[in-house]
Design an enzyme around this catalytic site. Structure first.
Site, PDB file in Angstrom:
ATOM      1  CG  ASP A 200      47.377 -84.512   4.139  1.00 42.87           C
ATOM      2  OD1 ASP A 200      47.597 -85.437   4.987  1.00 42.87           O
ATOM      3  OD2 ASP A 200      48.230 -83.571   4.223  1.00 42.87           O
ATOM      4  CE  LYS A 222      37.732 -92.126   7.628  1.00 37.34           C
ATOM      5  NZ  LYS A 222      36.774 -92.656   6.533  1.00 37.34           N
TER       6      LYS A 222
END
Length: 413
Positions: A200, A222
């Site tokens: 994270d 992403k």
């Protein structure tokens, strides 16, 4: 004998008689390990420390309240001689020699037939460090080596490859509030052993730079979502890599279960039969205020604290928070993910009876090098966030505890 190094060996003492002479500090330090080894322990001493006496009262050892007598070492496999009587120690040591009982002496290592190594433990491994000869014995140096090895194994800085087949699976690791030193020992070790890390944004990023080159690091922010929702895509990535037989760490900020959606990830893994380990982390809700000099509770000031998520505004129909009840509490209110909603939150609390001059502290990037604290009140906090350009991540603390610590600053008027 002193010219030759000691021969290291691990004694299996389960159910075997071990005699300990003396109930003082040496026995107090050594007895727990002997108990853990399953030894049948016979203590001979007229007196004992309160801790040793408690072991006897609990039935962990058998205690004869008297001085050493010839014959006490009969049928013993191992003896620890640690009385304050040198003459008794010498006689007991001689009996051990005659009966071929391995014997440790706390007062004279040269007269002993065994030495106790400095030991430590890490995930099923016992590290034992032993000085090679009596003349050069340096217990502090030996203990320092032990500590360095054990700490390296625990925090992952000393990594020994596993040659046995590892069971693939996922570990949900709480990385703590941001400072890499605040991840748990177990979390850091699992991170060091991972094949894949899905991290994270709020996890301790500095730890990722320490990973070996072969470890695949995936930024959860992403992951291509496509037709998936963000969380579904993360779940799919965890499952995909685990099914490939890899050891996967899901590195999360704070604690996996404190507004971290960790249970959703565990449920997704359980549905397809992938084993999952959950490693708790230090929540930012208590650690960040602490780092900024704010205790969430304090005697005579706050007897309770409440942690809520502020990612949904009080007037949003999706909100599950009982804001009117929170306004009536006299303790500390800690709000996570609420920077952009703090104006509406403060307005709602005041509307339901919270004094407008209630102190508020906003701690941005807590526990990191970029940490900063901004103080305000419920009446001024919305404007303060704008003028001071407070950005997420920030922990918001509301209550009188804000004024307790030595680092408290005057709120914006």
């Amino acid at each position: 004998m002193a010219e030759h190094p000691a021969y290291p060996v691990g004694l299996r003492l389960t159910g075997r008689r071990v005699v300990v002479l003396g109930g003082g500090q040496v026995a107090q330090r050594r007895l727990p390990a002997l108990i853990a080894a399953g030894a049948d322990i016979f203590l001979v001493s007229p007196r004992a420390t309160p801790s040793v006496e408690a072991m006897a009262d609990a039935g962990e050892i058998t205690w004869q309240r008297r001085r050493y007598e010839e014959g006490d070492l009969e049928n013993a496999w191992y003896a620890l001689i640690a009385t304050g009587d040198t003459e008794a120690n010498t006689r007991a040591s001689a009996e051990a020699e005659r009966r071929r009982v391995w014997c440790v002496r706390s007062d004279d290592a040269d007269e002993a037939t065994a030495w106790t190594p400095a030991t430590g433990h890490s995930e099923g491994v016992t590290v034992a460090v032993l000085t090679t000869d009596a003349k050069g014995r340096d217990p502090r140096h030996t203990a320092a080596i032990r500590d360095a090895v054990v700490e390296g194994l625990r925090d992952g800085t000393l990594v020994a490859p596993h040659h046995r087949t590892r069971t693939p699976g996922v570990a949900l690791v709480g990385g703590g509030p941001g400072d890499p030193d605040l991840i748990t020992v177990r979390g850091r070790r699992l991170l060091a052993e991972a094949d894949v890390v899905i991290a994270d944004r709020l996890g301790p990023r500095d730890l990722l730079a320490e990973l070996p080159p072969h470890v695949e690091v995936i930024d959860a922010a992403k992951i291509p979502y496509g037709r998936f929702m963000a969380q579904e895509a993360i779940n799919s990535a965890l499952i995909e890599h685990a099914k490939q037989g890899k050891s996967v760490v899901r590195l999360k900020g704070g604690d996996p279960y404190v507004f971290g959606r960790g249970m959703e990830e565990l449920q997704a893994l359980a549905e397809v039969g992938i084993p999952c380990t959950v490693v708790p982390g230090i929540s930012s809700s208590i650690s960040v205020p602490s780092a900024a000099g704010i205790p969430v509770t304090h005697r005579g000031v706050a007897h309770e604290f409440t942690v809520v998520s502020g990612h949904v505004a009080p007037d949003d129909e999706r909100s599950l928070v009982d804001w009117p009840s929170l306004a009536r509490l006299t303790g500390t209110l800690v709000i996570l993910m609420g920077v952009d909603k703090i104006g509406k939150i403060a307005e709602t609390l005041v509307a339901h009876g919270k004094p407008a001059d209630t102190p508020v502290a906003l701690v941005q990037e807590g526990t990191t090098a970029a940490q900063r604290r901004v103080d305000a009140t419920l009446a001024t906090v919305a404007e303060t966030v704008r003028t001071e350009d407070v950005k997420p991540p920030a922990v918001i603390v509301i209550g009188e505890v804000v004024k307790v610590g030595p680092t408290a600053s005057a709120p914006r008027e």
